[in-house]
Write a protein that holds these residues in place. Sequence first.
Motif, PDB file in Angstrom:
ATOM      1  N   LYS A 124       0.809  -1.227   0.000  1.00 37.81           N
ATOM      2  CA  LYS A 124       0.000   0.000   0.000  1.00 37.81           C
ATOM      3  C   LYS A 124       0.841   1.275   0.000  1.00 37.81           C
ATOM      4  CE  LYS A 124      -3.863  -1.959   2.650  1.00 37.81           C
ATOM      5  NZ  LYS A 124      -4.976  -1.769   1.709  1.00 37.81           N
ATOM      6  N   CYS A 125       1.995   1.256   0.690  1.00 36.58           N
ATOM      7  CA  CYS A 125       2.765   2.490   0.838  1.00 36.58           C
ATOM      8  C   CYS A 125       4.172   2.174   1.342  1.00 36.58           C
ATOM      9  CB  CYS A 125       2.063   3.446   1.816  1.00 36.58           C
ATOM     10  SG  CYS A 125       1.823   2.755   3.465  1.00 36.58           S
ATOM     11  N   ASN A 126       5.023   3.230   1.392  1.00 35.86           N
ATOM     12  CA  ASN A 126       6.425   3.012   1.783  1.00 35.86           C
ATOM     13  C   ASN A 126       6.698   3.429   3.226  1.00 35.86           C
ATOM     14  OD1 ASN A 126       6.347   5.769   1.598  1.00 35.86           O
ATOM     15  ND2 ASN A 126       8.309   5.963   0.545  1.00 35.86           N
ATOM     16  N   VAL A 127       5.650   3.417   4.056  1.00 32.76           N
ATOM     17  CA  VAL A 127       5.834   3.741   5.473  1.00 32.76           C
ATOM     18  C   VAL A 127       6.836   2.744   6.089  1.00 32.76           C
ATOM     19  CG1 VAL A 127       3.945   2.275   6.391  1.00 32.76           C
ATOM     20  CG2 VAL A 127       4.514   4.425   7.548  1.00 32.76           C
ATOM     21  N   ILE A 128       7.618   3.195   7.073  1.00 29.38           N
ATOM     22  CA  ILE A 128       8.614   2.310   7.702  1.00 29.38           C
ATOM     23  C   ILE A 128       7.894   1.333   8.630  1.00 29.38           C
ATOM     24  CG2 ILE A 128      10.613   2.210   9.254  1.00 29.38           C
ATOM     25  CD1 ILE A 128      11.288   5.117   8.242  1.00 29.38           C
ATOM     26  N   PHE A 129       8.139   0.051   8.393  1.00 23.91           N
ATOM     27  CA  PHE A 129       7.511  -1.017   9.183  1.00 23.91           C
ATOM     28  C   PHE A 129       8.435  -1.326  10.360  1.00 23.91           C
ATOM     29  CE2 PHE A 129       7.506  -5.738   9.726  1.00 23.91           C
ATOM     30  CZ  PHE A 129       6.215  -5.896  10.230  1.00 23.91           C
ATOM     31  N   GLN A 130       7.898  -1.144  11.563  1.00 25.22           N
ATOM     32  CA  GLN A 130       8.707  -1.374  12.773  1.00 25.22           C
ATOM     33  C   GLN A 130       7.990  -2.383  13.678  1.00 25.22           C
ATOM     34  OE1 GLN A 130       8.459   0.967  16.459  1.00 25.22           O
ATOM     35  NE2 GLN A 130      10.274   2.020  15.692  1.00 25.22           N
ATOM     36  N   PRO A 131       8.307  -3.671  13.525  1.00 25.48           N
ATOM     37  CA  PRO A 131       7.646  -4.656  14.396  1.00 25.48           C
ATOM     38  C   PRO A 131       8.160  -4.554  15.827  1.00 25.48           C
ATOM     39  CG  PRO A 131       9.325  -5.722  13.065  1.00 25.48           C
ATOM     40  CD  PRO A 131       9.261  -4.292  12.604  1.00 25.48           C
ATOM     41  N   SER A 132       7.358  -5.068  16.728  1.00 25.71           N
ATOM     42  CA  SER A 132       7.724  -5.112  18.142  1.00 25.71           C
ATOM     43  C   SER A 132       8.546  -6.363  18.430  1.00 25.71           C
ATOM     44  CB  SER A 132       6.450  -5.166  18.987  1.00 25.71           C
ATOM     45  OG  SER A 132       6.774  -5.437  20.328  1.00 25.71           O
ATOM     46  N   THR A 133       9.600  -6.184  19.242  1.00 21.26           N
ATOM     47  CA  THR A 133      10.234  -7.364  19.838  1.00 21.26           C
ATOM     48  C   THR A 133       9.905  -7.415  21.327  1.00 21.26           C
ATOM     49  OG1 THR A 133      12.331  -6.323  20.424  1.00 21.26           O
ATOM     50  CG2 THR A 133      12.175  -7.278  18.204  1.00 21.26           C
ATOM     51  N   GLY A 134       8.998  -6.510  21.752  1.00 22.50           N
ATOM     52  CA  GLY A 134       8.555  -6.527  23.153  1.00 22.50           C
ATOM     53  C   GLY A 134       7.429  -7.528  23.349  1.00 22.50           C
ATOM     54  N   GLY A 135       6.598  -7.654  22.302  1.00 22.62           N
ATOM     55  CA  GLY A 135       5.474  -8.588  22.366  1.00 22.62           C
ATOM     56  C   GLY A 135       4.588  -8.302  23.563  1.00 22.62           C
ATOM     57  N   ALA A 136       4.099  -9.372  24.172  1.00 26.86           N
ATOM     58  CA  ALA A 136       3.323  -9.262  25.417  1.00 26.86           C
ATOM     59  C   ALA A 136       4.226  -9.770  26.544  1.00 26.86           C
ATOM     60  CB  ALA A 136       2.062 -10.114  25.320  1.00 26.86           C
ATOM     61  N   PRO A 142      10.026 -11.587  14.559  1.00 20.26           N
ATOM     62  CA  PRO A 142       9.839 -10.642  13.445  1.00 20.26           C
ATOM     63  C   PRO A 142      11.128 -10.010  12.937  1.00 20.26           C
ATOM     64  CG  PRO A 142       8.860  -9.786  15.490  1.00 20.26           C
ATOM     65  CD  PRO A 142       9.240 -11.209  15.746  1.00 20.26           C
ATOM     66  N   VAL A 143      12.196 -10.047  13.744  1.00 22.63           N
ATOM     67  CA  VAL A 143      13.479  -9.498  13.295  1.00 22.63           C
ATOM     68  C   VAL A 143      14.026 -10.297  12.112  1.00 22.63           C
ATOM     69  CG1 VAL A 143      15.882  -9.148  14.018  1.00 22.63           C
ATOM     70  CG2 VAL A 143      14.024  -8.475  15.528  1.00 22.63           C
ATOM     71  N   GLU A 144      13.644 -11.572  12.040  1.00 25.83           N
ATOM     72  CA  GLU A 144      14.115 -12.425  10.944  1.00 25.83           C
ATOM     73  C   GLU A 144      13.549 -11.987   9.591  1.00 25.83           C
ATOM     74  OE1 GLU A 144      16.577 -14.613  11.466  1.00 25.83           O
ATOM     75  OE2 GLU A 144      16.501 -13.889  13.542  1.00 25.83           O
ATOM     76  N   LEU A 145      12.540 -11.116   9.615  1.00 24.40           N
ATOM     77  CA  LEU A 145      12.002 -10.566   8.366  1.00 24.40           C
ATOM     78  C   LEU A 145      12.884  -9.459   7.802  1.00 24.40           C
ATOM     79  CD1 LEU A 145       8.277 -10.135   9.438  1.00 24.40           C
ATOM     80  CD2 LEU A 145       9.080 -11.528   7.522  1.00 24.40           C
ATOM     81  N   LYS A 146      13.939  -9.126   8.539  1.00 23.18           N
ATOM     82  CA  LYS A 146      14.832  -8.018   8.184  1.00 23.18           C
ATOM     83  C   LYS A 146      14.060  -6.720   7.932  1.00 23.18           C
ATOM     84  CE  LYS A 146      18.187 -11.065   6.023  1.00 23.18           C
ATOM     85  NZ  LYS A 146      18.627 -11.594   4.779  1.00 23.18           N
ATOM     86  N   PRO A 147      13.233  -6.319   8.884  1.00 24.25           N
ATOM     87  CA  PRO A 147      12.547  -5.034   8.715  1.00 24.25           C
ATOM     88  C   PRO A 147      13.572  -3.903   8.819  1.00 24.25           C
ATOM     89  CG  PRO A 147      12.251  -5.850  10.952  1.00 24.25           C
ATOM     90  CD  PRO A 147      12.991  -6.923  10.195  1.00 24.25           C
ATOM     91  N   GLU A 148      13.204  -2.717   8.356  1.00 21.79           N
ATOM     92  CA  GLU A 148      14.143  -1.585   8.448  1.00 21.79           C
ATOM     93  C   GLU A 148      14.441  -1.237   9.910  1.00 21.79           C
ATOM     94  OE1 GLU A 148      13.533   1.500   5.055  1.00 21.79           O
ATOM     95  OE2 GLU A 148      11.562   0.748   5.624  1.00 21.79           O
ATOM     96  N   MET A 149      13.433  -1.392  10.764  1.00 21.49           N
ATOM     97  CA  MET A 149      13.583  -1.082  12.192  1.00 21.49           C
ATOM     98  C   MET A 149      12.880  -2.158  13.006  1.00 21.49           C
ATOM     99  SD  MET A 149      12.453   2.894  12.660  1.00 21.49           S
ATOM    100  CE  MET A 149      13.419   3.289  14.108  1.00 21.49           C
ATOM    101  N   ALA A 150      13.225  -2.222  14.296  1.00 24.18           N
ATOM    102  CA  ALA A 150      12.446  -3.018  15.253  1.00 24.18           C
ATOM    103  C   ALA A 150      12.706  -2.411  16.626  1.00 24.18           C
ATOM    104  CB  ALA A 150      12.859  -4.486  15.233  1.00 24.18           C
ATOM    105  N   THR A 151      11.800  -2.644  17.545  1.00 25.14           N
ATOM    106  CA  THR A 151      12.026  -2.105  18.888  1.00 25.14           C
ATOM    107  C   THR A 151      12.994  -3.007  19.654  1.00 25.14           C
ATOM    108  OG1 THR A 151      10.027  -3.263  19.625  1.00 25.14           O
ATOM    109  CG2 THR A 151       9.823  -0.918  19.103  1.00 25.14           C
TER     110      THR A 151
END
Length: 271
Positions: A73-85, A96-105
Amino acid sequence: MEKLIITAALTGAEVTRELQPSLPVSPDEIAEAAFDCYKAGASIVHVHARDENGNPTQSFDIYKEIKEKIQAKCNVIFQPSTGGAVWHTPDERLQPVELKPEMATLSCGTCNFGSEVFMNTEEYIEKFAYRMKELGVKPELEIFERGMIDNAMKLVKKGFLKEPLHFDFVLGVPGACPATPEDLMHMIRFIPKGSTWTIAGIGRHELPLSVMGIILGGHVRVGFEDNIYYEKGRLATSNAQLVERIARIAREMGREVATPDEARDILGIGR
Ligand code: KMH
Ligand code: ZN
């Protein structure tokens, strides 16, 4: 002053549909909310995945589906959580870090989280940081207490993190650092020169601390993960409504809002 990066924290792990009927839960809903927030001025979306029952999950596959749906849909930066619950294991959280996102927490220490404990041992913080470095993922350092800044600096000394750093001060979590202006000022004093920072004020603190972030040259995070209300007693109708408000206030205060590519430049993503 550099342009303002607005992060939309769309879902979180704690909020339910009962509390906020417009909470995006499925991958399609999360992608739609991300697109709406992007159109409203967000350059980063902070994402927590949910399973088919609406429960928090750190499933690689579900994060992958969300990432792909957002990127279509768009080029917004995808930042998954590594905090989870709070109940997710460290290995689940890292998926989710294994997806090689541009950022992660990357949460930088342990703290109380309401009546629970958000556990982040030194061993696991280092493991998360190491994997992000290996995969070229820019960490957003989640700071819930002042001592967590020092934990992050220790990671720099040990070679797990590379400067410039990007911090997110999450203030107002029950059991952790309160969300007063003094607390934010105190935090900012201790981060290294050349760092960037975002403020995520929880609940009713979201708006006033965001305004402080705009004034002080920081960046801001808004969204249902942190706050479900538009004003006292009135629920927000969407994440985008919260983004729109902060973008409008920033512009009225003379601070332009960054596009995703401008946010990449500010954060040094891809360098
Ligand atoms: N849900 C909290 C226990 C993050 O996303 O990195 C942790 C959290 C932090 O939300
Ligand atoms: Zn989060």
